[in-house]
Structure formats: structure tokens, C-alpha cells
Design a protein around this motif. Structure first.
Motif, mmCIF file in Angstrom:
data_model
loop_
_atom_site.group_PDB
_atom_site.id
_atom_site.type_symbol
_atom_site.label_atom_id
_atom_site.label_comp_id
_atom_site.label_asym_id
_atom_site.label_seq_id
_atom_site.Cartn_x
_atom_site.Cartn_y
_atom_site.Cartn_z
ATOM 1 N N ASP A 1 35.754 37.322 38.303
ATOM 2 C CA ASP A 1 36.446 37.125 39.572
ATOM 3 C C ASP A 1 35.908 38.094 40.622
ATOM 4 O O ASP A 1 35.953 39.316 40.433
ATOM 5 C CB ASP A 1 37.953 37.354 39.354
ATOM 6 C CG ASP A 1 38.794 36.865 40.516
ATOM 7 O OD1 ASP A 1 38.388 37.050 41.681
ATOM 8 O OD2 ASP A 1 39.873 36.311 40.257
ATOM 9 N N GLU A 2 35.409 37.559 41.730
ATOM 10 C CA GLU A 2 34.744 38.421 42.716
ATOM 11 C C GLU A 2 35.701 39.152 43.641
ATOM 12 O O GLU A 2 35.275 39.953 44.478
ATOM 13 C CB GLU A 2 33.728 37.598 43.523
ATOM 14 C CG GLU A 2 32.591 37.185 42.626
ATOM 15 C CD GLU A 2 31.455 36.508 43.357
ATOM 16 O OE1 GLU A 2 31.621 36.214 44.562
ATOM 17 O OE2 GLU A 2 30.416 36.285 42.715
ATOM 18 N N ARG A 3 36.992 38.924 43.454
ATOM 19 C CA ARG A 3 37.952 39.654 44.279
ATOM 20 C C ARG A 3 38.085 41.108 43.846
ATOM 21 O O ARG A 3 38.667 41.931 44.533
ATOM 22 C CB ARG A 3 39.312 38.958 44.256
ATOM 23 C CG ARG A 3 39.269 37.639 44.996
ATOM 24 C CD ARG A 3 40.544 36.855 44.810
ATOM 25 N NE ARG A 3 40.689 36.371 43.445
ATOM 26 C CZ ARG A 3 41.669 35.571 43.045
ATOM 27 N NH1 ARG A 3 42.593 35.197 43.900
ATOM 28 N NH2 ARG A 3 41.724 35.152 41.791
ATOM 29 N N HIS A 4 37.560 41.419 42.662
ATOM 30 C CA HIS A 4 37.578 42.818 42.233
ATOM 31 C C HIS A 4 36.265 43.144 41.523
ATOM 32 O O HIS A 4 35.478 42.257 41.210
ATOM 33 C CB HIS A 4 38.801 43.135 41.370
ATOM 34 C CG HIS A 4 38.884 42.387 40.085
ATOM 35 N ND1 HIS A 4 39.767 42.708 39.085
ATOM 36 C CD2 HIS A 4 38.169 41.313 39.612
ATOM 37 C CE1 HIS A 4 39.614 41.878 38.077
ATOM 38 N NE2 HIS A 4 38.663 41.024 38.371
ATOM 39 N N PHE A 5 36.021 44.430 41.297
ATOM 40 C CA PHE A 5 34.765 44.864 40.675
ATOM 41 C C PHE A 5 35.021 46.143 39.872
ATOM 42 O O PHE A 5 36.156 46.627 39.826
ATOM 43 C CB PHE A 5 33.688 45.083 41.749
ATOM 44 C CG PHE A 5 33.991 46.227 42.685
ATOM 45 C CD1 PHE A 5 34.915 46.088 43.705
ATOM 46 C CD2 PHE A 5 33.356 47.453 42.539
ATOM 47 C CE1 PHE A 5 35.198 47.144 44.567
ATOM 48 C CE2 PHE A 5 33.635 48.510 43.398
ATOM 49 C CZ PHE A 5 34.564 48.354 44.407
ATOM 50 N N ALA A 6 33.947 46.639 39.275
ATOM 51 C CA ALA A 6 34.020 47.880 38.487
ATOM 52 C C ALA A 6 35.107 47.796 37.411
ATOM 53 O O ALA A 6 35.914 48.712 37.256
ATOM 54 C CB ALA A 6 34.241 49.088 39.404
ATOM 55 N N LEU B 1 42.291 33.097 23.306
ATOM 56 C CA LEU B 1 42.799 32.827 24.649
ATOM 57 C C LEU B 1 42.822 34.094 25.507
ATOM 58 O O LEU B 1 42.590 34.051 26.722
ATOM 59 C CB LEU B 1 44.191 32.200 24.553
ATOM 60 C CG LEU B 1 44.157 30.804 23.906
ATOM 61 C CD1 LEU B 1 45.551 30.364 23.460
ATOM 62 C CD2 LEU B 1 43.570 29.782 24.872
ATOM 63 N N CYS B 2 43.058 35.217 24.852
ATOM 64 C CA CYS B 2 43.048 36.501 25.554
ATOM 65 C C CYS B 2 41.615 36.816 26.003
ATOM 66 O O CYS B 2 41.375 37.221 27.150
ATOM 67 C CB CYS B 2 43.567 37.570 24.595
ATOM 68 S SG CYS B 2 44.281 38.985 25.396
ATOM 69 N N VAL C 1 48.457 31.977 39.822
ATOM 70 C CA VAL C 1 47.504 31.422 38.845
ATOM 71 C C VAL C 1 47.696 32.090 37.476
ATOM 72 O O VAL C 1 47.664 31.428 36.430
ATOM 73 C CB VAL C 1 46.050 31.608 39.348
ATOM 74 C CG1 VAL C 1 45.053 31.256 38.264
ATOM 75 C CG2 VAL C 1 45.809 30.767 40.587
ATOM 76 N N SER C 2 47.915 33.403 37.505
ATOM 77 C CA SER C 2 48.080 34.132 36.241
ATOM 78 C C SER C 2 49.287 33.625 35.472
ATOM 79 O O SER C 2 49.220 33.372 34.273
ATOM 80 C CB SER C 2 48.279 35.629 36.505
ATOM 81 O OG SER C 2 47.168 36.148 37.175
ATOM 82 N N ARG C 3 50.376 33.476 36.183
ATOM 83 C CA ARG C 3 51.608 33.072 35.488
ATOM 84 C C ARG C 3 51.486 31.644 34.952
ATOM 85 O O ARG C 3 51.948 31.354 33.853
ATOM 86 C CB ARG C 3 52.820 33.251 36.405
ATOM 87 C CG ARG C 3 53.129 34.732 36.559
ATOM 88 C CD ARG C 3 54.254 35.036 37.492
ATOM 89 N NE ARG C 3 54.583 36.456 37.436
ATOM 90 C CZ ARG C 3 55.059 37.161 38.448
ATOM 91 N NH1 ARG C 3 55.304 36.576 39.593
ATOM 92 N NH2 ARG C 3 55.326 38.439 38.307
ATOM 93 N N ALA D 1 37.477 37.001 30.250
ATOM 94 C CA ALA D 1 36.159 36.570 30.749
ATOM 95 C C ALA D 1 36.298 35.979 32.158
ATOM 96 O O ALA D 1 35.473 36.243 33.034
ATOM 97 C CB ALA D 1 35.539 35.555 29.785
ATOM 98 N N ARG D 2 37.351 35.193 32.388
ATOM 99 C CA ARG D 2 37.572 34.640 33.736
ATOM 100 C C ARG D 2 37.857 35.760 34.731
ATOM 101 O O ARG D 2 37.344 35.769 35.843
ATOM 102 C CB ARG D 2 38.762 33.667 33.736
ATOM 103 C CG ARG D 2 38.538 32.359 33.025
ATOM 104 C CD ARG D 2 39.610 31.332 33.420
ATOM 105 N NE ARG D 2 40.989 31.798 33.282
ATOM 106 C CZ ARG D 2 41.721 31.725 32.170
ATOM 107 N NH1 ARG D 2 41.209 31.166 31.077
ATOM 108 N NH2 ARG D 2 42.956 32.172 32.144
#
Ligand SMILES: Cc1cc2nc3c(=O)[nH]c(=O)nc-3n(C[C@H](O)[C@H](O)[C@H](O)COP(=O)(O)O)c2cc1C
Length: 132
Positions: free
Chosen positions: A67-72, A56-57, A25-27, A62-63
Motif C-alpha cells: 500500500d503506497e499510502r505508507h512506507f518504511a 489469510l494473515c 476496507v480493513s473492517r 502482503a496487501r
């Protein structure tokens, strides 16, 4: 242009499936948005630099923040950018299991002109070179 650097913690120990998903997705998005950067994974920690057009950065960050796959998430820096450090990569990636993270990150950041950014990545690699 601007550059954002942050660290975060994965909710689970990142496996191939998780990382492949993030990278695909990132790429795709980063190529569309003219963003470049590097993502390094050490154990459960992420260190990422994102660079490109300010709006855009900011939108990508912000997205990523949501993202709930990571935190802190901790934003280490956000600053104007004159020249990209990772011009060739819509998202360079390294995970330090097969190869020692320290030496791989050393090579990846070899041509980074900014000594502060280079030191951030290299000390991250030293701290997080063992899977946690
Ligand atoms: C550690 C990490 C790094 C990420 N890096 C990026 C990135 O560089 N660009 C990006 O668009 N999404 C990145 N994401 C994914 C975003 O959080 C989000 O899922 C994605 O941008 C949504 O895109 P979509 O709306 O096209 O599905 C990252 C996620 C994580 C957990």
C-alpha cells in the motif's frame, strides 16, 4: 493462527478521510477473513497488530505492505498464536488527538495477556502521542 505486529510511516499526515478509508476496507476484509487486531496512529506513525489464520494473515500483510499510502514498514514480530488478544475487533482503532494516546492505549491493551505486546503498544503511545 499467527500474529503479525509492524510499524510504518504514513506518506501524509493521516486525516479523517484517509483513516476512514483504511478502516472501512480493513473492517470489511478482516471480518471476511476472520482477522482481528488493533491499529494505533500517532502523528504519522502506524502500529498495527493483525491476528488470525496464517494464510489469510500473511495475505493481508502482503496487501498492506504494497500500500503506497505508507512506507518504511518494519515487521516487529510474526509468531504462532494460540489465543487472540483482540478477539472482539475486526480492527480496533485509536488516534491520539482528542484523548491522550497514552491513557487510551493503556485502556485498550488492559486485557492483553501478553506483556510484550502490551509494552509495544504502550511505549509506541508514549513516543508518538504528539502529532508530528
Ligand atoms: C496502516 C494501514 C493498515 C491497514 N490495515 C488493513 C487491514 O487490517 N486489513 C486489510 O484488509 N487492509 C488493510 N489496509 C489496506 C490495505 O493496504 C489494502 O488497501 C486493502 O487490503 C485492499 O483491499 P481490497 O483489495 O479489498 O480493496 C491497511 C492499510 C494501511 C495503510
Amino acid at each position: 493462527m499467527e500474529q503479525i505486529v509492524y510499524v510504518s510511516t504514513s506518506r501524509s499526515l493521516p486525516d479523517e478521510r484517509l483513516l476512514d478509508g483504511i478502516l472501512a476496507v480493513s473492517r470489511r476484509n478482516n471480518a471476511r477473513d476472520g482477522l482481528t487486531g488493533l491499529l494505533v496512529v500517532g502523528g504519522r506513525r502506524f502500529l498495527q497488530v493483525l491476528e488470525g489464520p496464517c494464510d489469510l494473515c500473511d495475505a493481508a500483510y502482503a496487501r498492506i505492505r504494497a500500500d503506497e499510502r505508507h512506507f518504511a514498514l518494519v515487521q516487529l514480530s510474526r509468531r504462532p498464536l494460540i489465543e487472540r488478544s483482540f478477539a472482539g475487533w475486526h480492527m480496533g482503532f485509536e488516534q491520539g488527538y482528542a484523548n491522550p494516546l497514552v491513557s487510551v492505549v493503556e485502556q485498550l491493551t488492559d486485557r492483553v495477556a501478553d506483556p510484550y505486546l502490551q509494552a509495544q503498544f504502550r511505549s509506541f503511545a508514549e513516543l508518538h502521542s504528539q502529532p508530528a
